[in-house]
Scaffold this motif. Structure first.
Motif, PDB file in Angstrom:
ATOM      1  N   UNK A 154       0.204   7.425   8.963  1.00 40.20           N
ATOM      2  CA  UNK A 154      -0.081   8.370   7.633  1.00 40.20           C
ATOM      3  C   UNK A 154       0.042   7.435   6.708  1.00 40.20           C
ATOM      4  N   UNK A 155       0.322   6.091   7.028  1.00 41.22           N
ATOM      5  CA  UNK A 155       0.474   5.353   5.743  1.00 41.22           C
ATOM      6  C   UNK A 155      -1.399   5.089   4.238  1.00 41.22           C
ATOM      7  N   UNK A 156      -2.363   5.651   5.656  1.00 36.91           N
ATOM      8  CA  UNK A 156      -3.781   6.059   4.967  1.00 36.91           C
ATOM      9  C   UNK A 156      -3.499   6.979   4.533  1.00 36.91           C
ATOM     10  N   UNK A 157      -2.766   7.640   5.378  1.00 33.93           N
ATOM     11  CA  UNK A 157      -2.926   9.195   5.207  1.00 33.93           C
ATOM     12  C   UNK A 157      -2.976   9.631   3.469  1.00 33.93           C
ATOM     13  N   UNK A 158      -1.453   9.541   3.456  1.00 33.47           N
ATOM     14  CA  UNK A 158      -0.004   9.281   2.214  1.00 33.47           C
ATOM     15  C   UNK A 158      -1.460   8.444   1.004  1.00 33.47           C
ATOM     16  N   UNK A 159      -2.118   7.716   1.162  1.00 33.26           N
ATOM     17  CA  UNK A 159      -2.881   6.966   0.375  1.00 33.26           C
ATOM     18  C   UNK A 159      -4.439   7.496   0.270  1.00 33.26           C
ATOM     19  N   UNK A 160      -5.110   8.353   0.582  1.00 34.11           N
ATOM     20  CA  UNK A 160      -5.718   9.468   0.596  1.00 34.11           C
ATOM     21  C   UNK A 160      -5.619  10.621  -0.251  1.00 34.11           C
ATOM     22  N   UNK A 161      -4.571  10.929   0.195  1.00 28.04           N
ATOM     23  CA  UNK A 161      -3.845  12.083  -0.154  1.00 28.04           C
ATOM     24  C   UNK A 161      -3.721  12.445  -1.667  1.00 28.04           C
ATOM     25  N   UNK A 162      -2.666  10.912  -2.262  1.00 30.81           N
ATOM     26  CA  UNK A 162      -2.722  10.534  -3.646  1.00 30.81           C
ATOM     27  C   UNK A 162      -3.918  10.929  -3.979  1.00 30.81           C
ATOM     28  N   UNK A 163      -4.990   9.946  -3.224  1.00 30.30           N
ATOM     29  CA  UNK A 163      -6.268   9.828  -4.164  1.00 30.30           C
ATOM     30  C   UNK A 163      -6.876  11.001  -4.375  1.00 30.30           C
ATOM     31  N   UNK A 164      -6.703  12.163  -3.823  1.00 33.07           N
ATOM     32  CA  UNK A 164      -7.353  13.239  -3.582  1.00 33.07           C
ATOM     33  C   UNK A 164      -6.661  14.441  -5.330  1.00 33.07           C
ATOM     34  N   UNK A 165      -4.994  13.904  -4.681  1.00 31.67           N
ATOM     35  CA  UNK A 165      -4.484  14.705  -6.063  1.00 31.67           C
ATOM     36  C   UNK A 165      -3.611  13.338  -6.454  1.00 31.67           C
ATOM     37  N   UNK A 166      -3.931  13.536  -7.547  1.00 33.07           N
ATOM     38  CA  UNK A 166      -3.821  11.907  -8.294  1.00 33.07           C
ATOM     39  C   UNK A 166      -2.508  12.496  -9.376  1.00 33.07           C
ATOM     40  N   UNK A 167      -1.731  13.752  -9.111  1.00 32.68           N
ATOM     41  CA  UNK A 167      -0.782  14.250  -9.806  1.00 32.68           C
ATOM     42  C   UNK A 167       0.856  14.556  -8.462  1.00 32.68           C
ATOM     43  N   UNK A 168       0.061  13.863  -7.587  1.00 29.69           N
ATOM     44  CA  UNK A 168       1.248  13.717  -6.014  1.00 29.69           C
ATOM     45  C   UNK A 168       1.740  12.643  -6.050  1.00 29.69           C
ATOM     46  N   UNK A 169       2.686  12.265  -5.625  1.00 27.90           N
ATOM     47  CA  UNK A 169       3.364  10.997  -4.817  1.00 27.90           C
ATOM     48  C   UNK A 169       3.925  10.967  -3.936  1.00 27.90           C
ATOM     49  N   UNK A 170       3.578  10.243  -3.069  1.00 30.67           N
ATOM     50  CA  UNK A 170       4.062  10.665  -1.422  1.00 30.67           C
ATOM     51  C   UNK A 170       4.668   8.842  -1.614  1.00 30.67           C
ATOM     52  N   UNK A 171       6.196   9.318  -1.092  1.00 32.08           N
ATOM     53  CA  UNK A 171       7.269   8.411  -0.497  1.00 32.08           C
ATOM     54  C   UNK A 171       7.827   7.878   0.942  1.00 32.08           C
ATOM     55  N   UNK A 172       6.813   7.390   1.848  1.00 30.68           N
ATOM     56  CA  UNK A 172       6.874   7.041   3.006  1.00 30.68           C
ATOM     57  C   UNK A 172       7.990   6.720   2.933  1.00 30.68           C
ATOM     58  N   UNK A 173       9.193   7.306   3.765  1.00 27.60           N
ATOM     59  CA  UNK A 173      10.667   6.230   4.401  1.00 27.60           C
ATOM     60  C   UNK A 173      11.075   5.590   5.578  1.00 27.60           C
ATOM     61  N   UNK A 174      11.273   5.060   6.540  1.00 34.16           N
ATOM     62  CA  UNK A 174      11.574   4.646   7.616  1.00 34.16           C
ATOM     63  C   UNK A 174      12.458   4.951   7.585  1.00 34.16           C
ATOM     64  N   UNK A 175      13.208   6.334   8.479  1.00 29.57           N
ATOM     65  CA  UNK A 175      15.151   6.582   7.808  1.00 29.57           C
ATOM     66  C   UNK A 175      15.120   6.254   9.338  1.00 29.57           C
TER      67      UNK A 175
END
Length: 444
Positions: free
Chosen positions: A60-81
């Motif tokens: 999901x780290x790769x997915x989050x980076x790609x998503x933020x690149x596609x949608x620059x106004x969105x910030x994805x914060x990954x948390x391992x709880x």
């Protein structure tokens, strides 16, 4: 084996939520917050915002980076709880407290039911999730929905296959077993030739047991709202127990717990000759049994009836949107991206096993060689398995608790003279009593 924290979690879910099914249940009862639309999702992406994702899955780290690149106004914060139960406990605590819940949560298929029946996760149908009924393979898709609702989108899958040590098989002149009867014969031949070699290991594992019952045609669990039935006396379960009992009676199974140091050693030195497990296993061979590279291969799962092609799922997880999420529309946009299209393909490239038919059927995926298996194109076997997963399987809405008491009941068959069938009967009684105590209408 599950922990005491699991039991506290399930108690909280059941007590607070179960009796409210059909009324407001847990989570918001305000219709305005009970799901958006595809138009709302599009508007949210234009506006932007922050999405907190609780997950332990590394791709999901790769997915989050790609998503933020596609949608620059969105910030994805990954948390391992925490993985599995630890995260579920933290998630339920946040839901109960009314604050601190993430926008997206990774939830394994067997555990999703407890959050769905507790109304703790969003029904994603309004966002358009129901349209993906042909996108995913049957096992994972069936695990995230009921008749009218979709509670998550499948992230990966675990169609089963037989991993076998070709070096050991060749040494003893064994053919790959195509039926479970042949598997028992192979176990006898191996152990007679070398008492230190076992066909497999097993000390009692709820996931492995239920997966093989699933493949055998057993459907011990049925759930509709708060009506639950548990029946480990059905024909499929008996098919499984009749065969597996032979392995236990004849001491043909290594009394070694999976994921232990002794287990990895057995896989490496050939004293454990096969594993019937999910398609996600290759990465674990590569990282944990590197010294046996080239020794192992993959074959279709043995069949209970000669000529059949049935399979089952073993493991896998989904991405859900908690009711308490602050940015539900953005959260859905992210899980849609992560589980379908470019996001799913990116995860496959990072080593995940897909739940999407398109990725499973792609030439690039099917033709991928596995150096660990001496170049074998094992994805072809995994893809066939995924296409042949038996339909109609369901878990209990409190499966996490059920799994936590597996070793207290069925586990006795591995350390005493208790028959496997009796252990399953005791498991049935214990989980039925628990369900009744928590407000479920439990039948057989």
């Amino acid at each position: 084996m599950r922990t005491n924290s699991t039991r506290r979690l399930l108690g909280a879910v059941a007590t607070a939520c179960v009796l409210a099914i059909g009324a407001t249940a847990c989570g918001s009862s305000d219709p305005a917050t009970d799901g958006g639309t595809e138009k709302d999702v599009a508007s949210a992406l234009q506006k932007g915002g922050k999405v907190t994702v609780w997950a332990w899955e590394p791709t999901l780290k790769k997915v989050a980076a790609d998503f933020e690149k596609k949608y620059p106004k969105v910030d994805i914060e990954l948390v391992n709880a925490g993985t599995g139960d630890k995260q579920y406990t933290a998630l339920q605590n946040a839901i109960a407290a009314g604050s601190g819940a993430p926008d997206v949560a990774q939830i394994e298929y067997y555990a999703l039911g407890q959050f769905a029946i507790g109304k703790s996760v969003e029904d994603l149908s309004g966002y358009g999730a129901a349209a993906y009924d042909k996108t995913f393979t049957p096992g994972p898709w069936n695990a995230v929905k009921d008749d009218k609702s979709v509670y998550a989108l499948p992230m990966d899958s675990g169609p089963m296959a037989l991993f076998y040590n070709k070096k050991v098989f060749d040494k003893h002149g064994l053919e790959i077993p195509t039926t479970w009867d042949e598997y028992v014969e192979a176990a006898r031949t191996l152990h007679k030739a070398d008492p230190k070699v076992f066909i497999t290991n097993d000390t009692g594992d709820a996931g492995a047991t239920t997966s093989l019952i699933w493949q055998a045609g057993g459907r011990p669990y049925k759930t509709k709202d708060t009506d639950v039935s548990i029946n480990f006396g059905d024909a499929g379960t008996k098919t499984y127990t009749n065969t597996w009992q032979k392995l236990l009676d004849e001491d043909l199974v290594a009394p070694i717990s999976s994921w232990s140091d002794e287990w990895y050693k057995g896989l490496a030195d050939g004293s454990i000759a096969t594993l019937a497990i999910g398609a996600w296993m290759p990465a674990n061979f590569t990282s944990g049994v590197s010294s046996a590279s080239g020794d192992w291969r993959v074959a279709p799962l043995p069949q209970w009836t000669k000529g059949d092609t049935s399979s089952a799922e073993n493991g896998g997880s989904s991405l859900a949107v908690p009711k308490a999420a602050k940015n539900k529309e953005l959260a859905y946009a992210f899980i849609k991206y992560a589980t379908t299209g470019a996001g799913a393909s990116a995860r496959v490239a990072e080593g995940a096993f897909p739940a999407t038919k398109a990725d499973l059927e792609s030439k690039a995926f099917l033709e991928t060689p596995f150096p660990y298996f001496d170049g074998q194109k094992a994805n072809k076997i995994f893809a066939d398995s995924a296409a042949n997963v038996g339909t109609g399987w369901s878990y209990l809405p409190y499966q996490v608790y059920a799994n936590s008491v597996f070793n207290d009941t069925v586990g006795k068959a591995y350390v005493s003279s208790t028959p496997l069938g009796k252990g399953l009967e005791d498991w049935q009684k214990k989980t039925a009593k628990y369900g009744s105590d928590q407000g479920f209408n439990v039948g057989k």
